[in-house]
Motif scaffolding. Structure first.
Motif, PDB file in Angstrom:
ATOM      1  N   PHE A 127      14.707  14.675   3.372  1.00 30.38           N
ATOM      2  CA  PHE A 127      15.908  13.944   2.954  1.00 30.38           C
ATOM      3  C   PHE A 127      15.822  13.443   1.523  1.00 30.38           C
ATOM      4  O   PHE A 127      16.629  12.611   1.098  1.00 30.38           O
ATOM      5  CB  PHE A 127      16.164  12.771   3.912  1.00 30.38           C
ATOM      6  CG  PHE A 127      16.474  13.203   5.321  1.00 30.38           C
ATOM      7  CD1 PHE A 127      17.183  14.370   5.562  1.00 30.38           C
ATOM      8  CD2 PHE A 127      16.053  12.448   6.400  1.00 30.38           C
ATOM      9  CE1 PHE A 127      17.472  14.780   6.852  1.00 30.38           C
ATOM     10  CE2 PHE A 127      16.345  12.850   7.697  1.00 30.38           C
ATOM     11  CZ  PHE A 127      17.048  14.021   7.937  1.00 30.38           C
ATOM     12  N   GLY A 128      14.861  13.953   0.764  1.00 22.99           N
ATOM     13  CA  GLY A 128      14.816  13.669  -0.660  1.00 22.99           C
ATOM     14  C   GLY A 128      14.018  12.448  -1.076  1.00 22.99           C
ATOM     15  O   GLY A 128      14.056  12.055  -2.247  1.00 22.99           O
ATOM     16  N   PHE A 129      13.287  11.833  -0.138  1.00 28.41           N
ATOM     17  CA  PHE A 129      12.454  10.692  -0.493  1.00 28.41           C
ATOM     18  C   PHE A 129      11.089  11.210  -0.940  1.00 28.41           C
ATOM     19  O   PHE A 129      10.327  11.747  -0.140  1.00 28.41           O
ATOM     20  CB  PHE A 129      12.303   9.733   0.694  1.00 28.41           C
ATOM     21  CG  PHE A 129      13.581   9.048   1.077  1.00 28.41           C
ATOM     22  CD1 PHE A 129      14.043   7.957   0.357  1.00 28.41           C
ATOM     23  CD2 PHE A 129      14.336   9.516   2.137  1.00 28.41           C
ATOM     24  CE1 PHE A 129      15.232   7.329   0.705  1.00 28.41           C
ATOM     25  CE2 PHE A 129      15.527   8.902   2.497  1.00 28.41           C
ATOM     26  CZ  PHE A 129      15.980   7.802   1.776  1.00 28.41           C
ATOM     27  N   THR A 130      10.808  11.067  -2.209  1.00 24.30           N
ATOM     28  CA  THR A 130       9.571  11.617  -2.763  1.00 24.30           C
ATOM     29  C   THR A 130       8.796  10.524  -3.499  1.00 24.30           C
ATOM     30  O   THR A 130       9.297   9.412  -3.701  1.00 24.30           O
ATOM     31  CB  THR A 130       9.882  12.745  -3.752  1.00 24.30           C
ATOM     32  OG1 THR A 130      10.722  12.225  -4.809  1.00 24.30           O
ATOM     33  CG2 THR A 130      10.618  13.899  -3.074  1.00 24.30           C
ATOM     34  N   GLY A 131       7.593  10.855  -3.880  1.00 20.37           N
ATOM     35  CA  GLY A 131       6.801   9.933  -4.678  1.00 20.37           C
ATOM     36  C   GLY A 131       6.116   8.836  -3.893  1.00 20.37           C
ATOM     37  O   GLY A 131       5.491   7.952  -4.483  1.00 20.37           O
ATOM     38  N   PHE A 132       6.231   8.863  -2.564  1.00 28.26           N
ATOM     39  CA  PHE A 132       5.553   7.841  -1.776  1.00 28.26           C
ATOM     40  C   PHE A 132       4.080   8.226  -1.568  1.00 28.26           C
ATOM     41  O   PHE A 132       3.687   9.374  -1.750  1.00 28.26           O
ATOM     42  CB  PHE A 132       6.239   7.641  -0.416  1.00 28.26           C
ATOM     43  CG  PHE A 132       6.365   8.889   0.421  1.00 28.26           C
ATOM     44  CD1 PHE A 132       5.301   9.382   1.157  1.00 28.26           C
ATOM     45  CD2 PHE A 132       7.573   9.576   0.466  1.00 28.26           C
ATOM     46  CE1 PHE A 132       5.432  10.524   1.935  1.00 28.26           C
ATOM     47  CE2 PHE A 132       7.720  10.728   1.238  1.00 28.26           C
ATOM     48  CZ  PHE A 132       6.636  11.191   1.974  1.00 28.26           C
ATOM     49  N   LYS A 133       3.285   7.246  -1.203  1.00 34.36           N
ATOM     50  CA  LYS A 133       1.866   7.464  -0.925  1.00 34.36           C
ATOM     51  C   LYS A 133       1.556   7.015   0.493  1.00 34.36           C
ATOM     52  O   LYS A 133       2.287   6.208   1.076  1.00 34.36           O
ATOM     53  CB  LYS A 133       0.993   6.684  -1.922  1.00 34.36           C
ATOM     54  CG  LYS A 133       1.133   7.149  -3.361  1.00 34.36           C
ATOM     55  CD  LYS A 133       0.209   6.351  -4.279  1.00 34.36           C
ATOM     56  CE  LYS A 133       0.330   6.824  -5.716  1.00 34.36           C
ATOM     57  NZ  LYS A 133      -0.551   6.047  -6.630  1.00 34.36           N
ATOM     58  N   ARG A 134       0.448   7.526   1.033  1.00 33.55           N
ATOM     59  CA  ARG A 134       0.043   7.163   2.382  1.00 33.55           C
ATOM     60  C   ARG A 134      -1.294   6.426   2.366  1.00 33.55           C
ATOM     61  O   ARG A 134      -2.135   6.661   1.521  1.00 33.55           O
ATOM     62  CB  ARG A 134      -0.061   8.416   3.258  1.00 33.55           C
ATOM     63  CG  ARG A 134       1.272   9.113   3.469  1.00 33.55           C
ATOM     64  CD  ARG A 134       1.133  10.412   4.231  1.00 33.55           C
ATOM     65  NE  ARG A 134       0.545  10.223   5.553  1.00 33.55           N
ATOM     66  CZ  ARG A 134       0.385  11.207   6.436  1.00 33.55           C
ATOM     67  NH1 ARG A 134       0.758  12.434   6.113  1.00 33.55           N
ATOM     68  NH2 ARG A 134      -0.146  10.974   7.610  1.00 33.55           N
ATOM     69  N   GLU A 135      -1.446   5.543   3.347  1.00 38.22           N
ATOM     70  CA  GLU A 135      -2.697   4.795   3.535  1.00 38.22           C
ATOM     71  C   GLU A 135      -3.113   4.062   2.265  1.00 38.22           C
ATOM     72  O   GLU A 135      -4.127   4.362   1.646  1.00 38.22           O
ATOM     73  CB  GLU A 135      -3.808   5.744   4.012  1.00 38.22           C
ATOM     74  CG  GLU A 135      -3.507   6.443   5.328  1.00 38.22           C
ATOM     75  CD  GLU A 135      -3.335   5.460   6.477  1.00 38.22           C
ATOM     76  OE1 GLU A 135      -4.093   4.461   6.522  1.00 38.22           O
ATOM     77  OE2 GLU A 135      -2.429   5.668   7.311  1.00 38.22           O
ATOM     78  N   VAL A 136      -2.317   3.095   1.868  1.00 40.55           N
ATOM     79  CA  VAL A 136      -2.550   2.327   0.646  1.00 40.55           C
ATOM     80  C   VAL A 136      -2.862   0.877   1.009  1.00 40.55           C
ATOM     81  O   VAL A 136      -2.219   0.282   1.870  1.00 40.55           O
ATOM     82  CB  VAL A 136      -1.311   2.370  -0.274  1.00 40.55           C
ATOM     83  CG1 VAL A 136      -1.513   1.483  -1.497  1.00 40.55           C
ATOM     84  CG2 VAL A 136      -1.026   3.808  -0.707  1.00 40.55           C
ATOM     85  N   SER A 137      -3.847   0.302   0.345  1.00 41.17           N
ATOM     86  CA  SER A 137      -4.190  -1.105   0.573  1.00 41.17           C
ATOM     87  C   SER A 137      -3.059  -1.997   0.069  1.00 41.17           C
ATOM     88  O   SER A 137      -2.493  -1.752  -0.995  1.00 41.17           O
ATOM     89  CB  SER A 137      -5.486  -1.464  -0.166  1.00 41.17           C
ATOM     90  OG  SER A 137      -5.718  -2.870  -0.099  1.00 41.17           O
ATOM     91  N   PRO A 138      -2.722  -3.049   0.828  1.00 45.94           N
ATOM     92  CA  PRO A 138      -1.685  -3.976   0.352  1.00 45.94           C
ATOM     93  C   PRO A 138      -2.170  -4.871  -0.785  1.00 45.94           C
ATOM     94  O   PRO A 138      -1.377  -5.503  -1.460  1.00 45.94           O
ATOM     95  CB  PRO A 138      -1.358  -4.808   1.600  1.00 45.94           C
ATOM     96  CG  PRO A 138      -2.637  -4.797   2.383  1.00 45.94           C
ATOM     97  CD  PRO A 138      -3.220  -3.431   2.158  1.00 45.94           C
ATOM     98  N   PHE A 139      -3.494  -4.900  -0.987  1.00 45.87           N
ATOM     99  CA  PHE A 139      -4.077  -5.738  -2.031  1.00 45.87           C
ATOM    100  C   PHE A 139      -4.156  -4.964  -3.342  1.00 45.87           C
ATOM    101  O   PHE A 139      -4.545  -3.796  -3.368  1.00 45.87           O
ATOM    102  CB  PHE A 139      -5.472  -6.207  -1.621  1.00 45.87           C
ATOM    103  CG  PHE A 139      -5.501  -6.958  -0.312  1.00 45.87           C
ATOM    104  CD1 PHE A 139      -5.214  -8.316  -0.281  1.00 45.87           C
ATOM    105  CD2 PHE A 139      -5.798  -6.311   0.874  1.00 45.87           C
ATOM    106  CE1 PHE A 139      -5.224  -9.007   0.915  1.00 45.87           C
ATOM    107  CE2 PHE A 139      -5.813  -6.994   2.075  1.00 45.87           C
ATOM    108  CZ  PHE A 139      -5.520  -8.352   2.102  1.00 45.87           C
TER     109      PHE A 139
END
Length: 211
Positions: A82-94
């Motif tokens: 659906f065109g959502f790009t540039g996200f990352k997975r398993e990232v620390s909130p800190f």
């Protein structure tokens, strides 16, 4: 915040934990202690920790904890479609990543500082009488505590449960797209229209059968 409001009790429990011999704790318990120290830090509380205990907590934080990888893979494929790009997975909130493998966010849109958390069955209370918003059961204490932690760190949090996802997969493609555009759009995340992939109904069925 809860820990500051119960500072005396928290300090008593922490001192008791630090008095216990290191051999009395299992890896999962060291992780829980590390999580407690991270929560305390977010509330500007300093919990005094012995050198040996601190080392064990830091080591436990580096252990990878398996999650619902299939659920995450399926959602990321939908988002990309659906065109959502540039996200990352398993990232620390800190910002400095001091939590190790603990408390990592499932999917992150860093620019908008949006955290998408995918909640499998373990994130919900077991009793069917404990209903939350809509038809899903209420999320459990640790899940809600993590939400408050992320919000205190400046993240905008969207939680997406497995039951909602199952219903979503049975919807027409356009309805699925509208759902994600609305939910993420409310948090400032917009799809890249040039990246949207057209999927016909037969392809969608084939994709779901392969999950």
């Amino acid at each position: 915040m809860w820990m500051r409001e119960n500072k005396t009790a928290v300090n008593m429990l922490w001192k008791e934990a630090n008095r216990r011999d290191e051999g009395k704790f299992k890896c999962a318990e060291w992780r829980q202690l590390k999580i407690a120290s991270l929560f305390a830090g977010c509330e500007s509380m300093r919990l005094e920790t012995g050198e040996g205990h601190q080392r064990k907590m830091d080591e436990a934080a580096l252990h990878t904890i398996s999650g619902s990888e299939t659920f995450e893979n399926n959602v990321t494929k939908v988002l990309e479609r659906f065109g959502f790009t540039g996200f990352k997975r398993e990232v620390s909130p800190f910002d400095q990543g001091e939590g190790g493998e603990l408390l990592k966010i499932d999917i992150v849109f860093e620019k908008e500082r949006v955290a998408l958390e995918l909640d499998g069955p373990s994130h919900f209370l077991k009793s069917i009488e404990e209903k939350g918003d809509g038809e899903e059961p209420r999320r459990d204490g640790p899940t809600m505590a993590k939400t408050r932690l992320m919000e205190s760190l400046g993240w905008k949090v969207l939680r997406h449960g497995y039951m909602s996802d199952e219903k979503l997969k049975n919807m027409p493609e356009e309805k699925m797209r509208e759902f994600w555009v609305k939910k993420l759009g409310e948090l400032g995340v917009r799809p890249d229209m040039s990246e949207i992939k057209v999927v016909n109904s037969s392809e969608k069925v084939a994709s779901q059968q392969g999950e």
